[in-house]
Design a protein around this motif. Structure first.
Motif, PDB file in Angstrom:
ATOM      1  N   MET A   1     -15.226  -6.242  -1.900  1.00  0.00           N
ATOM      2  CA  MET A   1     -14.818  -6.553  -3.283  1.00  0.00           C
ATOM      3  C   MET A   1     -13.480  -5.855  -3.559  1.00  0.00           C
ATOM      4  N   PRO A   2     -12.514  -6.590  -4.122  1.00  0.00           N
ATOM      5  CA  PRO A   2     -11.207  -5.962  -4.409  1.00  0.00           C
ATOM      6  C   PRO A   2     -11.346  -4.802  -5.383  1.00  0.00           C
ATOM      7  N   PRO A   3     -10.349  -3.925  -5.389  1.00  0.00           N
ATOM      8  CA  PRO A   3     -10.380  -2.803  -6.342  1.00  0.00           C
ATOM      9  C   PRO A   3     -10.334  -3.317  -7.785  1.00  0.00           C
ATOM     10  N   HIS A   4     -10.750  -2.469  -8.681  1.00  0.00           N
ATOM     11  CA  HIS A   4     -10.711  -2.735 -10.138  1.00  0.00           C
ATOM     12  C   HIS A   4      -9.306  -2.366 -10.642  1.00  0.00           C
ATOM     13  N   LEU A   5      -8.710  -3.233 -11.440  1.00  0.00           N
ATOM     14  CA  LEU A   5      -7.350  -2.966 -11.941  1.00  0.00           C
ATOM     15  C   LEU A   5      -7.397  -2.273 -13.298  1.00  0.00           C
ATOM     16  N   VAL A   6      -6.627  -1.208 -13.398  1.00  0.00           N
ATOM     17  CA  VAL A   6      -6.414  -0.545 -14.699  1.00  0.00           C
ATOM     18  C   VAL A   6      -4.903  -0.459 -14.894  1.00  0.00           C
ATOM     19  N   VAL A   7      -4.412  -1.080 -15.965  1.00  0.00           N
ATOM     20  CA  VAL A   7      -2.972  -1.029 -16.251  1.00  0.00           C
ATOM     21  C   VAL A   7      -2.753   0.037 -17.319  1.00  0.00           C
ATOM     22  N   THR A   8      -1.803   0.904 -17.100  1.00  0.00           N
ATOM     23  CA  THR A   8      -1.592   2.009 -18.033  1.00  0.00           C
ATOM     24  C   THR A   8      -0.104   2.305 -18.196  1.00  0.00           C
ATOM     25  N   ALA A  14      -3.416   9.036 -16.849  1.00  0.00           N
ATOM     26  CA  ALA A  14      -4.624   8.291 -16.451  1.00  0.00           C
ATOM     27  C   ALA A  14      -5.172   8.817 -15.130  1.00  0.00           C
ATOM     28  N   ALA A  15      -4.284   9.134 -14.200  1.00  0.00           N
ATOM     29  CA  ALA A  15      -4.737   9.654 -12.901  1.00  0.00           C
ATOM     30  C   ALA A  15      -5.322  11.054 -13.051  1.00  0.00           C
ATOM     31  N   CYS A  16      -4.759  11.838 -13.948  1.00  0.00           N
ATOM     32  CA  CYS A  16      -5.322  13.186 -14.192  1.00  0.00           C
ATOM     33  C   CYS A  16      -6.728  13.073 -14.777  1.00  0.00           C
ATOM     34  N   ARG A  17      -6.912  12.105 -15.668  1.00  0.00           N
ATOM     35  CA  ARG A  17      -8.249  11.905 -16.250  1.00  0.00           C
ATOM     36  C   ARG A  17      -9.254  11.510 -15.164  1.00  0.00           C
ATOM     37  N   VAL A 172       0.197   2.777  -8.374  1.00  0.00           N
ATOM     38  CA  VAL A 172       1.196   1.722  -8.110  1.00  0.00           C
ATOM     39  C   VAL A 172       2.159   1.585  -9.289  1.00  0.00           C
ATOM     40  N   ARG A 173       3.416   1.661  -8.945  1.00  0.00           N
ATOM     41  CA  ARG A 173       4.470   1.523  -9.970  1.00  0.00           C
ATOM     42  C   ARG A 173       5.601   0.699  -9.357  1.00  0.00           C
ATOM     43  N   ALA A 204      -2.194   0.888 -12.225  1.00  0.00           N
ATOM     44  CA  ALA A 204      -0.867   0.282 -12.135  1.00  0.00           C
ATOM     45  C   ALA A 204      -0.076   0.470 -13.429  1.00  0.00           C
ATOM     46  N   ALA A 205       1.192   0.782 -13.268  1.00  0.00           N
ATOM     47  CA  ALA A 205       2.104   0.769 -14.416  1.00  0.00           C
ATOM     48  C   ALA A 205       2.319  -0.699 -14.801  1.00  0.00           C
TER      49      ALA A 205
END
Ligand code: 6PG
Length: 210
Positions: A1-8, A14-17, A172-173, A204-205
């Motif tokens: 299953m592909p990764p889940h996308l979170v755009v921020t 977000a990565a620190c959280r 990813v940016r 992802a940005a």
């Protein structure tokens, strides 16, 4: 299953959280440029770093003071500032030697057990130093592979090693990554879709979001 996308809009926060939520004791750091500000921010967190073992997704076989060294980048931004124990890849590109050391750390385990792995994504869809079509992707037993690239020979964790990841977070940016993100989410045959982490997120940005 592909990764889940979170755009921020704030990749670092977000990565620190995600880091604090995962509360890792074994941590894999990606190389490249995207993670730099994150590692600086991680160094400022109130976290029991003396309980953390730090590993690397891959490394260019260069001296640690070489500008292309992933370990050198991680040291300058994070490891010089926290009490974690790091296991850098050897600069002599000795895959077997490093695998032996890794198997000693995770003695008795079928795979390394990485609580959290920050991974990168290249515009061609590579992650770590696992490049589309490369023989290293077919490594089904060893945890470390040597990869020859035009810039430097590299060592990389292999798919068997990354199968031990609990949380994989791709950082990813950049608009140049947008197509790679789209293809990964579509389930294309790209290295991130071969990584069998228990949970996988693409952070992802907006400029990298399809
Ligand atoms: C490396 C990596 C590689 C990197 C991606 C993204 O050593 O190059 O680990 O997988 O994470 O190429 O790199 P950027 O963050 O610089 O775009």
């Amino acid at each position: 299953m592909p990764p889940h996308l979170v755009v921020t809009d704030d990749l670092v926060a977000a990565a620190c959280r995600l880091f604090l939520k995962a509360a890792p004791q074994t941590l894999v750091l990606a190389g490249g440029n995207t993670p730099r500000p994150l590692y600086t921010a991680l160094a400022a967190l109130d976290y029991p770093w003396d309980t953390v073992q730090v590993f690397f997704s891959d490394e260019r076989c260069v001296p640690h003071d070489h500008p292309d060294s992933n370990y050198g980048m991680a040291t300058a931004t994070l490891l010089n500032h926290v009490a974690a124990t790091a296991y850098p890849f050897p600069t002599d590109c000795d895959a077997f030697g490093y695998e032996t050391a890794l198997r000693e750390v995770f003695r008795g385990e079928d795979t390394p057990t990485f609580d959290l792995a920050f991974l990168g994504l290249g515009a061609d869809g590579h992650t770590a130093s696992l490049f589309p079509g490369d023989a290293a992707l077919r490594e089904a037993e060893h945890w470390v592979a040597r990869v020859l690239r035009s810039d430097h020979p590299r060592l990389t964790l292999t798919l068997p090693a990354l199968a031990g990841v609990d949380q994989a977070v791709y950082l990813v940016r950049g608009a140049d990554k947008r197509e790679a993100v789209r293809r990964v989410l579509a389930g294309d045959d790209l290295p991130p879709n071969l990584v069998q982490a228990r949970h996988a997120t693409i952070l992802a940005a907006p400029d990298a979001a399809p």
